[in-house]
Design a protein around this motif. Structure first.
Motif, short mmCIF file in Angstrom:
data_model
loop_
_atom_site.label_atom_id
_atom_site.label_comp_id
_atom_site.label_asym_id
_atom_site.label_seq_id
_atom_site.Cartn_x
_atom_site.Cartn_y
_atom_site.Cartn_z
N GLU A 155 46.61 -41.66 -47.68
CA GLU A 155 47.71 -41.54 -48.62
C GLU A 155 48.42 -40.20 -48.49
O GLU A 155 47.85 -39.20 -48.08
CB GLU A 155 47.18 -41.68 -50.07
N ALA A 209 52.73 -35.88 -54.07
CA ALA A 209 52.22 -37.07 -54.74
C ALA A 209 52.02 -36.73 -56.21
O ALA A 209 51.70 -35.58 -56.55
CB ALA A 209 50.90 -37.50 -54.11
N GLU A 210 52.19 -37.71 -57.06
CA GLU A 210 52.04 -37.46 -58.50
C GLU A 210 50.66 -36.92 -58.84
O GLU A 210 50.51 -36.08 -59.74
CB GLU A 210 52.28 -38.76 -59.27
N SER A 211 49.65 -37.35 -58.12
CA SER A 211 48.27 -36.97 -58.42
C SER A 211 47.98 -35.50 -58.16
O SER A 211 46.98 -34.97 -58.66
CB SER A 211 47.31 -37.84 -57.61
N VAL A 212 48.85 -34.82 -57.41
CA VAL A 212 48.59 -33.41 -57.09
C VAL A 212 49.66 -32.47 -57.63
O VAL A 212 49.52 -31.25 -57.51
CB VAL A 212 48.43 -33.20 -55.57
N LYS A 213 50.70 -33.02 -58.21
CA LYS A 213 51.78 -32.17 -58.73
C LYS A 213 51.24 -31.19 -59.76
O LYS A 213 50.47 -31.55 -60.63
CB LYS A 213 52.85 -33.05 -59.38
N ARG A 241 49.18 -28.86 -59.20
CA ARG A 241 47.90 -28.30 -58.74
C ARG A 241 47.96 -27.85 -57.29
O ARG A 241 47.28 -26.88 -56.91
CB ARG A 241 46.78 -29.33 -58.90
N LYS A 283 39.61 -31.44 -58.16
CA LYS A 283 38.85 -32.45 -58.88
C LYS A 283 38.01 -33.24 -57.87
O LYS A 283 38.36 -33.32 -56.69
CB LYS A 283 39.80 -33.42 -59.58
N GLU A 342 37.95 -36.28 -57.37
CA GLU A 342 38.77 -37.31 -56.75
C GLU A 342 39.68 -36.77 -55.65
O GLU A 342 40.35 -37.55 -54.96
CB GLU A 342 39.61 -38.05 -57.80
N ASP A 343 39.71 -35.46 -55.47
CA ASP A 343 40.45 -34.88 -54.34
C ASP A 343 39.62 -34.90 -53.06
O ASP A 343 40.13 -34.55 -51.99
CB ASP A 343 40.85 -33.44 -54.65
#
Length: 127
Positions: free
Chosen positions: A46, A61-65, A67, A87, A89-90
């Motif tokens: 991804e 990606a939204e999941s890392v914005k 950070r 996290k 999940e990273d």
């Protein structure tokens, strides 16, 4: 031949920071954009972040914005990914990708938009 090399992965705890780097060697070429992708076990690769060389536009990606931060040192031909507040999940193998400078439409999230890929760097975030 172009070689892409990532560095900086490792094992950290949740909340820690890590910085990845990516550089190229071999045949010289003009690059248009550089990107980071990741692949967790059992999941698809991804998009994470990307930067356009001229102008410095960045995408996340939204999941890392908020950070992660991608940056480019053009003089050193090196891209960085600063990862903060990591996290579990990273956790994934992080791949660097580079797009050459030519025509066509650049779609930063799509793997086909990049020409050269690194072998990946493992990032593991424990709880």
């Amino acid at each position: 031949q172009v070689r892409v090399v990532e560095a900086g992965g490792g094992l950290v705890r949740a909340g820690d920071s890590l910085r990845l780097s990516c550089t190229t060697s071999g045949r010289a070429f003009n690059s248009y954009a550089w990107g980071w992708f990741r692949q967790a076990p059992g999941k698809e690769r991804e998009f994470v972040a990307a930067i356009v060389v001229v102008g410095g536009s960045t995408y996340y990606a939204e999941s890392v914005k908020g950070r992660f931060a991608v940056s480019m040192n053009n003089a050193e031909n090196t891209m960085y990914l600063q990862m903060d507040t990591l996290k579990p999940e990273d956790t994934a193998v992080y791949y660097c990708a580079v797009r050459g400078y030519y025509g066509g439409t650049y779609r930063y999230k799509e793997r086909d938009s990049y020409d050269y890929w690194g072998q990946g760097s493992q990032v593991t975030v424990s709880t």
